[in-house]
Write an enzyme that holds these catalytic residues in place. Structure first.
Site, PDB file in Angstrom:
ATOM      1  N   LYS A 153     -15.271   3.417  87.746  1.00  0.00           N
ATOM      2  CA  LYS A 153     -16.434   3.379  86.835  1.00  0.00           C
ATOM      3  C   LYS A 153     -15.957   3.098  85.399  1.00  0.00           C
ATOM      4  CE  LYS A 153     -21.044   5.216  87.031  1.00  0.00           C
ATOM      5  NZ  LYS A 153     -21.604   3.906  87.343  1.00  0.00           N
TER       6      LYS A 153
HETATM    7  N1  PMP Z   1     -21.545   1.237  92.947  1.00  0.00           N
HETATM    8  C1  PMP Z   1     -21.524   0.953  91.638  1.00  0.00           C
HETATM    9  C2  PMP Z   1     -20.764  -0.239  91.183  1.00  0.00           C
HETATM   10  C3  PMP Z   1     -22.234   1.746  90.728  1.00  0.00           C
HETATM   11  O1  PMP Z   1     -22.198   1.463  89.425  1.00  0.00           O
HETATM   12  C4  PMP Z   1     -22.996   2.839  91.207  1.00  0.00           C
HETATM   13  C5  PMP Z   1     -23.808   3.671  90.253  1.00  0.00           C
HETATM   14  N2  PMP Z   1     -23.089   4.730  89.726  1.00  0.00           N
HETATM   15  C6  PMP Z   1     -22.974   3.116  92.587  1.00  0.00           C
HETATM   16  C7  PMP Z   1     -22.239   2.295  93.421  1.00  0.00           C
HETATM   17  C8  PMP Z   1     -23.693   4.300  93.156  1.00  0.00           C
HETATM   18  O2  PMP Z   1     -23.006   5.487  92.844  1.00  0.00           O
HETATM   19  P1  PMP Z   1     -23.761   6.859  92.635  1.00  0.00           P
HETATM   20  O3  PMP Z   1     -24.520   7.121  93.888  1.00  0.00           O
HETATM   21  O4  PMP Z   1     -22.686   7.850  92.415  1.00  0.00           O
HETATM   22  O5  PMP Z   1     -24.660   6.687  91.469  1.00  0.00           O
END
Ligand code: PMP
Length: 314
Positions: A153
């Site tokens: 992230k």
């Molecule tokens: N993949 C990416 C590239 C993202 O940015 C996100 C959003 N955070 C997700 C998947 C989904 O992750 P989460 O369920 O933790 O929000």
């Protein structure tokens, strides 16, 4: 007045400003999170979904950029709760913490100087329409773990996401799906992907350049516990997408978003599939505090006199 958390203090959001020389602004050297809080009108309460999980992930991800935060996940959770309370929202909200390299000096390395900011905004659904999404496979490849780790992230990595998301919209689609360099399916620009085939759930494994999504993990648990449906993470081919019984995206902002077509080929009958529908219903009950078994995943923002939550609070 709206407040943000910035340089270790709660400040009016207009005072939370960084210099144009900031390393993270110049090079994308920052780690962020996206967290959602759901307003329950009946309870007059905001429930923040899996707050601790998000901060545990953020602290781990910071290590990739050699950012060693001086906060524990518990402390970050408490700061966030305070901030949302100060902002006195009565609607669904989104929390955006960013840990960033704050040195104001030109030079591409990973200097130690860092800071943390958190802001919160009102946010309803990311996909405005309830219609199943029209999705394409992107011409942009997912960045590889050995280039910029997707699991991290990392702010700069989201240029990859922005290119794919914009290309999809420019071509008349609602969203994109990334393939990896080896041709296997990875994820969406800001969401993970699930496929329903022959009554089971499949999703790309965590080693396929995906973010290890907290919604993904929650869905795997809910589907097994509540519906008796197992998830098998494994490599997915592009052509398997076209033949899927159901497909859906999931993520903090995207929630659970059914996919109606991929590259102009209808998925199932092009509507919302049965299992997607069941998972979505359960998910929305849980996040709004209407399914007590999963209150362990929620943190209440507003303190209520005489009410004690049982068990772990988030
Ligand atoms: N993949 C990416 C590239 C993202 O940015 C996100 C959003 N955070 C997700 C998947 C989904 O992750 P989460 O369920 O933790 O929000």
């Amino acid at each position: 007045m709206q407040y943000a958390y910035f340089q270790k203090r709660y400040v009016p959001i207009d005072d939370a400003k960084i210099s144009i020389m900031t390393h993270a602004f110049n090079y994308g050297t920052a780690i962020f999170e996206g967290i959602k809080g759901y307003y329950n009108e009946e309870d007059d309460q905001i429930y923040i979904f899996r707050l601790m999980k998000h901060y545990e992930r953020m602290i781990k991800n910071c290590k990739i950029l050699k950012i060693y935060l001086e906060y524990s996940a518990e402390e970050l959770a408490e700061i966030t709760r305070n901030l949302v309370e100060m902002n006195n929202f009565k609607c669904d909200i989104y929390v955006r913490p960013i840990a960033y390299i704050s040195l104001e000096k030109v030079g591409v390395r990973l200097p130690e100087e860092h800071d943390l900011c958190i802001y919160t905004i009102p946010m309803d659904s990311y996909f405005k329409s309830d219609k199943p999404l029209r999705v394409c496979v992107s011409s942009w490849k997912r960045i590889d773990d050995n280039a910029i780790p997707g699991r991290g992230k990392i702010c700069g990595a989201y240029v990859n996401s922005a290119l794919a998301a914009q290309e999809a919209r420019d071509n008349g689609f609602d969203e994109a799906i990334f393939l990896n360099d080896d041709g296997h399916v990875s994820e969406g620009p800001g969401m993970n992907l699930f496929m329903v085939k022959d009554g089971v759930l499949r999703t790309p494994p965590v080693t396929h350049n995906i973010l290890e999504g907290i919604t993904r993990e929650s869905i795997i648990e809910i589907a097994q516990e509540e519906l008796g449906v197992s998830t098998f993470p494994r490599a997915i081919d592009r052509s398997e997408l076209y033949q899927a019984d159901e497909l859906f995206f999931c993520g903090t902002a995207a929630e659970i978003a059914p996919i109606g077509s991929v590259d102009h080929r209808p998925i199932g009958n092009g509507g919302i599939g049965r299992l997607t529908c069941e998972i979505r219903e359960l998910f929305f009950k849980i996040v709004r505090g209407k399914y007590p078994k999963y209150n362990k995943w929620l943190m209440e923002v507003y303190k209520r006199k005489g009410v004690e939550l049982t068990g772990k609070r988030y």
